[in-house]
Enzyme design. Sequence first.
Site, short mmCIF file in Angstrom:
data_model
loop_
_atom_site.label_atom_id
_atom_site.label_comp_id
_atom_site.label_asym_id
_atom_site.label_seq_id
_atom_site.Cartn_x
_atom_site.Cartn_y
_atom_site.Cartn_z
N ASP A 53 -9.31 6.40 -0.80
CA ASP A 53 -8.36 7.26 -1.51
C ASP A 53 -9.08 7.86 -2.72
O ASP A 53 -10.29 7.70 -2.87
CB ASP A 53 -7.10 6.46 -1.91
CG ASP A 53 -7.42 5.34 -2.88
OD1 ASP A 53 -8.63 5.12 -3.18
OD2 ASP A 53 -6.48 4.68 -3.36
N GLU A 90 0.83 -1.21 0.00
CA GLU A 90 0.00 0.00 0.00
C GLU A 90 0.86 1.26 0.00
O GLU A 90 0.50 2.26 -0.60
CB GLU A 90 -0.95 0.01 1.21
CG GLU A 90 -2.07 -1.02 1.12
CD GLU A 90 -3.02 -0.77 -0.05
OE1 GLU A 90 -3.05 0.36 -0.57
OE2 GLU A 90 -3.72 -1.71 -0.46
N TYR A 114 -5.96 6.22 5.09
CA TYR A 114 -6.10 5.24 4.02
C TYR A 114 -5.25 3.99 4.29
O TYR A 114 -5.75 2.85 4.29
CB TYR A 114 -5.72 5.83 2.65
CG TYR A 114 -5.67 4.76 1.60
CD1 TYR A 114 -6.83 4.30 1.01
CD2 TYR A 114 -4.46 4.14 1.25
CE1 TYR A 114 -6.81 3.26 0.09
CE2 TYR A 114 -4.42 3.10 0.35
CZ TYR A 114 -5.60 2.67 -0.23
OH TYR A 114 -5.57 1.63 -1.12
#
Length: 375
Positions: A152, A51, A134
């Site tokens: 996001d 991520e 996020y």
Amino acid sequence: MMSEKPELPEIGEKETGLAQAAPLLIGWFKKNARPLPWRMDRDPYRILVSETMLQQTRIETVLPYFERFLSDYPDPAHLAAAPEDEVLKHWEGLGYYSRARHLREAARQCVEKYGGKLPGSYAGLRALPGLGEYTAGAVASLAYGEPVSAVDGNVLRVLSRFWNDERDISRSAVKKEARSRIEAVLRTLDEPGVFNEALMELGEVRCLPNGRPQCLRCPLNGLCLARQAGTEADLPNRGEIKPRRKEAKTVLLLFCGEKVALEKRPDRGLLAGLYGFPMLDGALSLFDAAEWVRSFGVRVLSAEPAGEAVHVFTHVEWAMRGCRFRTDRPLPGLIYAEADELATKYALPSAFRLYRAQAKDSGKDKQNGKMGSDQ
Ligand code: SF4
């Protein structure tokens, strides 16, 4: 005494739509999910690395970096023990280098406070350096099944179309509302992480940006309000986008013997703490740049132009002009590196790609180029 207002007074239709979408989306994802390496298991560290790399960066770019990074730093302890320069070298070309620093710092805290593991909750993850709503939401929901959202720009685009919502998605109130509405649905699901991941995947392979959604192949096309209204290509509303600030720079390729000069950039600002070629503000002529070099009391043995390049950051654009000099002595305060050290030792951001190629191959120096994003 005033009673406390509910955060979202008109809850109802939007959650209902999303709740109806959930089984369709999850079913579609389970059949169609791309076999990405970070989906092999639900290891929180692997999810965190993926991520972090995927922020502002395309999946195809991330894939080779992810494998290499995990092979050298298979867990937080290995990452925490690595020198910062080495980690930045691994990150070279991915851009947005503060992500790598934060990731290493987060790993150090995991070692110091959590026995080398990532904290086991959204709140614990959120307290680590570099983990925003996020990323913490993605790790907590995907690895631990916690019903927290991971919203996001990608997810906001999907939702603005799904709800035919014309509001500006850059407003924090719109994002906050999306988070609350998603979490209301997540709390009803057995697999909240799968729902989050499916929503991300939909934005990446179906509900594409720049007016190109593939609605005919989308599992939500029967529920999507923008599709019904014919507005899907016009959404999302991104508000007013500020023009980038343009800055002219002169990049100096300073050779002395077989070596070329580098400088470590300041700890703050663009490309903070990375190595680069010395730069001067403004677009200097070859003559003026040579004068600047001579002001250090060295002799300039040769001077040539080294090409022009543009590099685009998020808010700034550099228009770079290169000047190449050979001097009789090194300039003070700079690091002089061998050509092979540019490949093995120093992390040079892609902003300098054109000039790095010349530093490696001193025979070629007349090129022009437009570079990608770097931060
Ligand atoms: S139907 Fe089209 S606009 Fe709506 S969510 Fe699917 S891809 Fe996006």
